[in-house]
Write a protein that holds these residues in place. Structure first.
Motif, PDB file in Angstrom:
ATOM      1  N   UNK A 134       0.845  -1.183   0.000  1.00  0.00           N
ATOM      2  CA  UNK A 134       0.000   0.000   0.000  1.00  0.00           C
ATOM      3  C   UNK A 134       0.884   1.239   0.000  1.00  0.00           C
ATOM      4  N   UNK A 135       0.757   2.092  -0.988  1.00  0.00           N
ATOM      5  CA  UNK A 135       1.596   3.290  -1.025  1.00  0.00           C
ATOM      6  C   UNK A 135       1.216   4.246   0.099  1.00  0.00           C
ATOM      7  N   UNK A 136       2.159   5.078   0.475  1.00  0.00           N
ATOM      8  CA  UNK A 136       1.955   6.022   1.565  1.00  0.00           C
ATOM      9  C   UNK A 136       1.311   7.303   1.018  1.00  0.00           C
ATOM     10  N   UNK A 137      -0.017   7.260   0.830  1.00  0.00           N
ATOM     11  CA  UNK A 137      -0.744   8.440   0.366  1.00  0.00           C
ATOM     12  C   UNK A 137      -1.869   8.727   1.341  1.00  0.00           C
ATOM     13  N   UNK A 138      -2.197   9.986   1.454  1.00  0.00           N
ATOM     14  CA  UNK A 138      -3.315  10.387   2.292  1.00  0.00           C
ATOM     15  C   UNK A 138      -4.599  10.288   1.489  1.00  0.00           C
ATOM     16  N   UNK A 139      -5.583   9.624   2.056  1.00  0.00           N
ATOM     17  CA  UNK A 139      -6.882   9.510   1.401  1.00  0.00           C
ATOM     18  C   UNK A 139      -7.724  10.677   1.891  1.00  0.00           C
ATOM     19  N   UNK A 140      -8.115  11.568   1.008  1.00  0.00           N
ATOM     20  CA  UNK A 140      -8.845  12.764   1.426  1.00  0.00           C
ATOM     21  C   UNK A 140     -10.303  12.455   1.768  1.00  0.00           C
ATOM     22  N   UNK A 141     -10.529  12.016   2.987  1.00  0.00           N
ATOM     23  CA  UNK A 141     -11.860  11.625   3.451  1.00  0.00           C
ATOM     24  C   UNK A 141     -12.100  12.203   4.837  1.00  0.00           C
ATOM     25  N   UNK A 142     -13.310  12.683   5.062  1.00  0.00           N
ATOM     26  CA  UNK A 142     -13.719  13.159   6.379  1.00  0.00           C
ATOM     27  C   UNK A 142     -14.960  12.372   6.778  1.00  0.00           C
TER      28      UNK A 142
END
Length: 109
Positions: free
Chosen positions: A35-43
């Motif tokens: 799993x790449x280290x990316x931020x998932x833009x979810x609230x």
């Protein structure tokens, strides 16, 4: 070429071991992640409303909350779920979106 390889087995073995050692060393140096280290833009917003049914929560809490959140802009997907005594709203933004900035723009205005 084949004659050389047949007559020099020690050289071939040492070359093979050197290549194998180099390959093992190289593989250990490569960073492999599933799993790449990316931020998932979810609230996610969870609202609790004790002693009320799912229909009441949907009507009195989730619907107004959805209308206010939709004003943020640049929303990819909006999911809402109401159950007894609790409602959950999940806002998905497009990848690369600064959700901190979107949140500040919404709540300051």
């Amino acid at each position: 070429m084949i004659k050389y390889l047949i007559h020099k087995p020690v050289s071939v073995l040492m070359s093979f071991l050197a290549i194998l050692l180099l390959a093992v060393f190289s593989i250990r140096q490569i960073a492999i992640t599933l799993l790449p280290d990316i931020d998932i833009p979810t609230i996610s917003i969870i609202a609790t409303y004790p002693d009320h049914s799912a229909a009441e929560i949907e009507q009195s809490v989730m619907a107004p909350l959805r209308q206010n959140i939709q004003q943020v802009g640049s929303i990819d997907r909006l999911e809402s779920k109401a159950s007894d005594e609790q409602g959950r709203l999940t806002v998905h933004f497009p990848y690369g979106k600064d959700i901190d900035l979107a949140e500040k723009l919404r709540w300051s205005g």
